[in-house]
Design a protein around this motif. Structure first.
Motif, mmCIF file in Angstrom:
data_model
loop_
_atom_site.group_PDB
_atom_site.id
_atom_site.type_symbol
_atom_site.label_atom_id
_atom_site.label_comp_id
_atom_site.label_asym_id
_atom_site.label_seq_id
_atom_site.Cartn_x
_atom_site.Cartn_y
_atom_site.Cartn_z
ATOM 1 N N HIS A 123 3.246 -5.035 3.604
ATOM 2 C CA HIS A 123 2.690 -5.637 4.818
ATOM 3 C C HIS A 123 2.455 -7.124 4.547
ATOM 4 O O HIS A 123 2.106 -7.508 3.425
ATOM 5 N N ASP A 126 4.711 -0.098 8.978
ATOM 6 C CA ASP A 126 4.710 1.358 9.176
ATOM 7 C C ASP A 126 4.133 1.769 10.532
ATOM 8 O O ASP A 126 3.707 2.907 10.706
ATOM 9 N N SER A 171 1.220 4.081 11.219
ATOM 10 C CA SER A 171 0.324 3.094 10.587
ATOM 11 C C SER A 171 -0.583 3.728 9.538
ATOM 12 O O SER A 171 -1.733 3.317 9.366
ATOM 13 N N VAL A 172 -0.043 4.698 8.820
ATOM 14 C CA VAL A 172 -0.856 5.436 7.850
ATOM 15 C C VAL A 172 -1.362 4.515 6.744
ATOM 16 O O VAL A 172 -2.539 4.569 6.365
ATOM 17 N N THR A 173 -0.488 3.657 6.216
ATOM 18 C CA THR A 173 -0.914 2.797 5.102
ATOM 19 C C THR A 173 -1.551 1.498 5.597
ATOM 20 O O THR A 173 -2.298 0.861 4.852
ATOM 21 N N SER A 174 -1.264 1.075 6.815
ATOM 22 C CA SER A 174 -1.725 -0.237 7.277
ATOM 23 C C SER A 174 -3.015 -0.189 8.090
ATOM 24 O O SER A 174 -3.613 -1.235 8.345
ATOM 25 N N ILE A 220 0.861 -1.180 0.000
ATOM 26 C CA ILE A 220 0.000 0.000 0.000
ATOM 27 C C ILE A 220 0.895 1.228 0.000
ATOM 28 O O ILE A 220 1.710 1.412 0.908
ATOM 29 N N ASP A 221 0.771 2.046 -1.035
ATOM 30 C CA ASP A 221 1.636 3.226 -1.199
ATOM 31 C C ASP A 221 3.108 2.856 -1.058
ATOM 32 O O ASP A 221 3.906 3.578 -0.453
ATOM 33 N N MET A 242 4.470 0.469 0.674
ATOM 34 C CA MET A 242 4.849 -0.162 1.940
ATOM 35 C C MET A 242 4.389 -1.620 1.960
ATOM 36 O O MET A 242 3.200 -1.908 1.757
ATOM 37 N N THR A 259 2.889 -5.613 9.995
ATOM 38 C CA THR A 259 2.890 -4.387 9.205
ATOM 39 C C THR A 259 4.270 -3.737 9.202
ATOM 40 O O THR A 259 5.142 -4.086 10.004
#
Length: 387
Positions: free
Chosen positions: A67, A139, A144-147, A62-63, A65, A137
């Protein structure tokens, strides 16, 4: 499942391999935001997960990153953790993984690479992991912006969430956490020559200083309450120029959502002190507090298993730091945190893990997973032994 004491014996036999894996994982640096490092660390964890679960990981990017998700079709338990650390690349050169007696040190060893190793050790001791989902995850340390959406999605599919962040230095699990907010306050002033015409400028450094001092008045951490902490500060370009821009990051922690919202209103209502200065505020509430009510039934299960293991009294602690468990608890999903390694010094050069306590924590986690996997969580039977 065999008697929990058999789990403890198995975990002790697995200890040499667990320590070896911990050395490999610490050496696989995974600075938050450094995608190449995170990808290499994810490769290692993917291999371990395949060996342990006999299920392929889903690498959810996601973006940019990465996970790692091992979902279960009928997910009764979600094991949650993160493999990113706060330490920049090449920290390992100055502070490699080191063992002194029964203590291991190294960047990220406690937060939370030992917890991940214990997670896989626990899973390897269980005959049936078909109802257990795992999400690691990359980030968490950066918010945890993307997760976050992925975490919440998997929590909603689960009867309970077990967070493998570190325990307290005394070995307590974590039943409550403060919520947190992050803000970036930016000041725009006007540049001028600092020697010849300072009066023609609007000094952004002076403006931001007013707000740093004002925000400190909101801090009640000394009495166990809210903390409002200015952190990253930046201003100016050259020593002979009145600064045109300045910024400060602000970290807020509180025990209640209402208090986070009160501080949010105060920060958003900040007004310039100097004539012609302007303020811009970005950010907001990131995580609401983790409520102890949701953890209590799971704590009872953990205490029952700990008693059968003979590892002493297990206590639930309230801690100031937030984790991804805040997200899952906010959804109303039963969540117990601090099921990772016993250690301390997170985010510091003195970060450490007590190696001799890793087997008991792996056995504890395995016992909890088994108990929850054989319960109808919807009927409120968490604290009763399996039949």
């Amino acid at each position: 499942m065999e008697h929990p004491r058999a789990l403890l014996d198995a975990a002790r036999r697995a200890q040499p391999e667990a320590i070896h894996r911990l050395s490999l994982l610490v050496a696989a640096e995974s600075a938050t935001g450094s995608v190449p490092h995170l990808e290499r660390c994810a490769d290692l964890l993917t291999e371990w997960g395949q060996q342990t679960l006999h299920r392929r990981a889903q690498r959810v990017v996601i973006d940019g990153m990465p996970h790692l998700l091992w979902p279960a079709a009928h997910q009764r338990v979600l094991l949650l953790g993160h493999f990113d650390t706060v330490f920049p690349p090449d920290t390992i050169r100055a502070r490699p993984f080191t063992i002194s007696g029964s203590v291991a040190t190294g960047p990220g060893v406690c937060d939370m690479k030992a917890g991940i190793v214990q997670m896989f050790t626990a899973l390897s001791m269980l005959e049936d992991t078909s109802s257990v989902g795992i999400l690691l995850t990359s980030d968490e340390e950066s918010g945890s912006v993307t997760s976050r959406e992925l975490i919440e999605q998997q929590a909603r599919r689960s009867g309970a969430v077990l967070v493998c962040e570190a325990a307290t230095p005394d070995g307590d699990v974590k039943v409550a956490r403060k919520g947190g907010s992050v803000y970036h306050l930016t000041v725009k002033g006007r540049a001028a020559h600092a020697g010849a015409e300072p009066h023609r400028g609007v000094n952004a450094t002076v403006e931001v200083a007013h707000h740093v001092l004002a925000l400190r008045q909101l801090d009640a951490a000394g009495s166990g309450g809210t903390s409002v902490t200015p952190t990253v500060l930046a201003a100016g370009t050259t020593t002979n120029t009145v600064p045109e821009r300045a910024s400060v990051a602000i970290d807020v922690r509180a025990w209640t959502g209402a208090e986070l919202e009160r501080i949010d209103r105060v920060i958003r209502a900040l007004a310039p002190v100097l004539p012609e200065a302007t303020l811009t505020c970005d950010g907001g509430i990131n995580r609401y507090p983790m409520s102890p009510e949701l953890a209590q039934p799971l704590l009872a299960v953990a205490q029952s298993i700990a008693a059968q293991l003979g590892i002493g009294t297990l206590t639930g602690a309230r801690v100031a730091g937030a984790s991804d468990g805040n997200f899952t608890a906010a959804l109303g999903v039963p969540t117990l945190d601090g099921l990772g390694a016993v250690g301390g010094g997170a985010h510091s050069p003195n970060e450490y893990v007590e190696l001799d306590r890793m087997p008991e924590r792996a056995a504890l986690l395995a016992g909890i997973i088994h108990r929850l996997s054989t319960k109808d969580l919807a009927r409120g039977s968490l604290s009763s032994p399996s039949r």
